[in-house]
Scaffold this motif. Structure first.
Motif, PDB file in Angstrom:
ATOM      1  N   LEU A 264       0.828  -1.198   0.000  1.00  0.00           N
ATOM      2  CA  LEU A 264       0.000   0.000   0.000  1.00  0.00           C
ATOM      3  C   LEU A 264       0.866   1.254   0.000  1.00  0.00           C
ATOM      4  N   LYS A 265       1.956   1.217   0.733  1.00  0.00           N
ATOM      5  CA  LYS A 265       2.877   2.355   0.761  1.00  0.00           C
ATOM      6  C   LYS A 265       3.458   2.611  -0.627  1.00  0.00           C
TER       7      LYS A 265
ATOM      8  N   ARG B  30       0.764   4.099  -2.931  1.00  0.00           N
ATOM      9  CA  ARG B  30       0.559   5.525  -2.634  1.00  0.00           C
ATOM     10  C   ARG B  30       1.659   6.371  -3.262  1.00  0.00           C
ATOM     11  N   GLN B  31       2.877   5.874  -3.186  1.00  0.00           N
ATOM     12  CA  GLN B  31       3.999   6.594  -3.780  1.00  0.00           C
ATOM     13  C   GLN B  31       3.832   6.686  -5.296  1.00  0.00           C
TER      14      GLN B  31
ATOM     15  N   ASP C  51       1.221   9.266  -6.022  1.00  0.00           N
ATOM     16  CA  ASP C  51       1.758  10.602  -5.743  1.00  0.00           C
ATOM     17  C   ASP C  51       2.693  11.062  -6.865  1.00  0.00           C
TER      18      ASP C  51
ATOM     19  N   GLN D 217     -11.197   5.112   3.976  1.00  0.00           N
ATOM     20  CA  GLN D 217     -10.137   6.101   4.109  1.00  0.00           C
ATOM     21  C   GLN D 217      -9.670   6.286   5.546  1.00  0.00           C
TER      22      GLN D 217
ATOM     23  N   LEU E 261      -3.895  11.923   6.567  1.00  0.00           N
ATOM     24  CA  LEU E 261      -2.965  11.481   5.530  1.00  0.00           C
ATOM     25  C   LEU E 261      -1.815  10.689   6.141  1.00  0.00           C
TER      26      LEU E 261
ATOM     27  N   TYR F  26       2.962  13.053   3.680  1.00  0.00           N
ATOM     28  CA  TYR F  26       2.087  13.750   2.730  1.00  0.00           C
ATOM     29  C   TYR F  26       1.380  14.905   3.440  1.00  0.00           C
TER      30      TYR F  26
ATOM     31  N   LEU G 282      -4.597   9.031  -1.438  1.00  0.00           N
ATOM     32  CA  LEU G 282      -3.507   8.644  -0.549  1.00  0.00           C
ATOM     33  C   LEU G 282      -4.019   8.192   0.819  1.00  0.00           C
ATOM     34  N   LYS G 283      -5.234   8.580   1.173  1.00  0.00           N
ATOM     35  CA  LYS G 283      -5.839   8.159   2.438  1.00  0.00           C
ATOM     36  C   LYS G 283      -6.463   6.760   2.358  1.00  0.00           C
TER      37      LYS G 283
ATOM     38  N   LYS H 278      -7.314   2.883   2.149  1.00  0.00           N
ATOM     39  CA  LYS H 278      -6.731   1.609   2.590  1.00  0.00           C
ATOM     40  C   LYS H 278      -6.999   0.496   1.582  1.00  0.00           C
TER      41      LYS H 278
ATOM     42  N   ILE I 225      -8.155   0.351  -2.806  1.00  0.00           N
ATOM     43  CA  ILE I 225      -8.313   1.189  -3.993  1.00  0.00           C
ATOM     44  C   ILE I 225      -9.018   0.329  -5.035  1.00  0.00           C
TER      45      ILE I 225
END
Length: 219
Positions: free
Chosen positions: A123-124, A127-128, A131, A157, A161, A165, A175-176, A178, A180
């Motif tokens: 998940l990290k 998100r990157q 972003d 969510q 954040l 972020y 980005l919030k 958990k 997608i």
């Protein structure tokens, strides 16, 4: 298409979700399961035209068990009143993004996909990716055909954040998340339609850029 007897079995299971009834109707379950496996096989063949990895997969690698794990659940009904399958490069156990088919009569069926509650490291990374490449992600999820089929990207969510972020980040809402995911409802009439495989294949084809984007985090 799925046989009417398969749809009838799921209807009856929803009303009789207990072991005595299920044991009396194991033959009906076996027939319904085989019918769903045939449908999943058809979808694998259709998906293989654009995703060669699906040529080698078997339906059993994609389909979830109908038996529920009730050990930690308040809902003690022993069976899922639905059939489900996850299509991905690694079958149903693949940790990344993929396509999901959920068959549950009564207007509860849908075709969906994306990432459902991935492990924190993945998940990290996702998100990157969002972003760093938000313009691309926004173009994919804002495509006219995509929004017509799926509406908005969904996912529970966080209240705040994640670390690193800030609130002025244009991708803050994503980005919030958990999970997608996106989904497209399937009517009971569509389940029994001769065009069912083609329709679901088209839904998954529209979803492909979204799934591919999320899976870049695994590369």
């Amino acid at each position: 298409m799925l046989h009417q007897d398969t749809i009838a079995f799921l209807h009856q299971l929803a009303r009789n979700n207990n072991k005595p009834w299920f044991d009396k109707n194991r033959d009906s379950y076996a027939d319904a399961k085989a019918d769903f496996e045939n449908q999943v096989t058809e979808l694998l063949h259709a998906l293989a035209s654009t995703e060669p990895v699906f040529k080698e997969q078997l339906a059993k690698d994609c389909i979830f068990r109908i038996f529920r794990d009730v050990r930690f659940s308040k809902d003690k009904t022993p069976y899922k009143p639905n059939f489900g399958a996850f299509f991905s490069k690694g079958g149903r156990k693949f940790p990344g993004a993929g396509y999901y088919l959920h068959i549950e009569p009564g207007g509860k069926s849908f075709a969906g996909g994306g990432l459902w509650m991935p492990e924190p490291p993945l998940l990290k990374s996702v998100r990157q990716e969002i972003d760093y490449n938000f313009a691309e992600f926004k173009k994919i999820t804002g495509d006219r055909k995509f929004t017509k089929l799926f509406g908005e990207v969904q996912g529970e969510q966080l209240k705040k954040l994640p670390a690193g972020y800030t609130d002025d980040n244009p991708a803050a809402a994503f980005l919030k998340m958990k999970s997608i995911t996106v989904s497209h409802g399937i009517s009971d009439a569509d389940i029994a339609s001769k065009n069912f495989t083609r329709k679901i294949s088209e839904v998954f084809e529209t979803m492909k850029p979204f799934v591919d984007f999320l899976n870049r985090s695994l590369d």
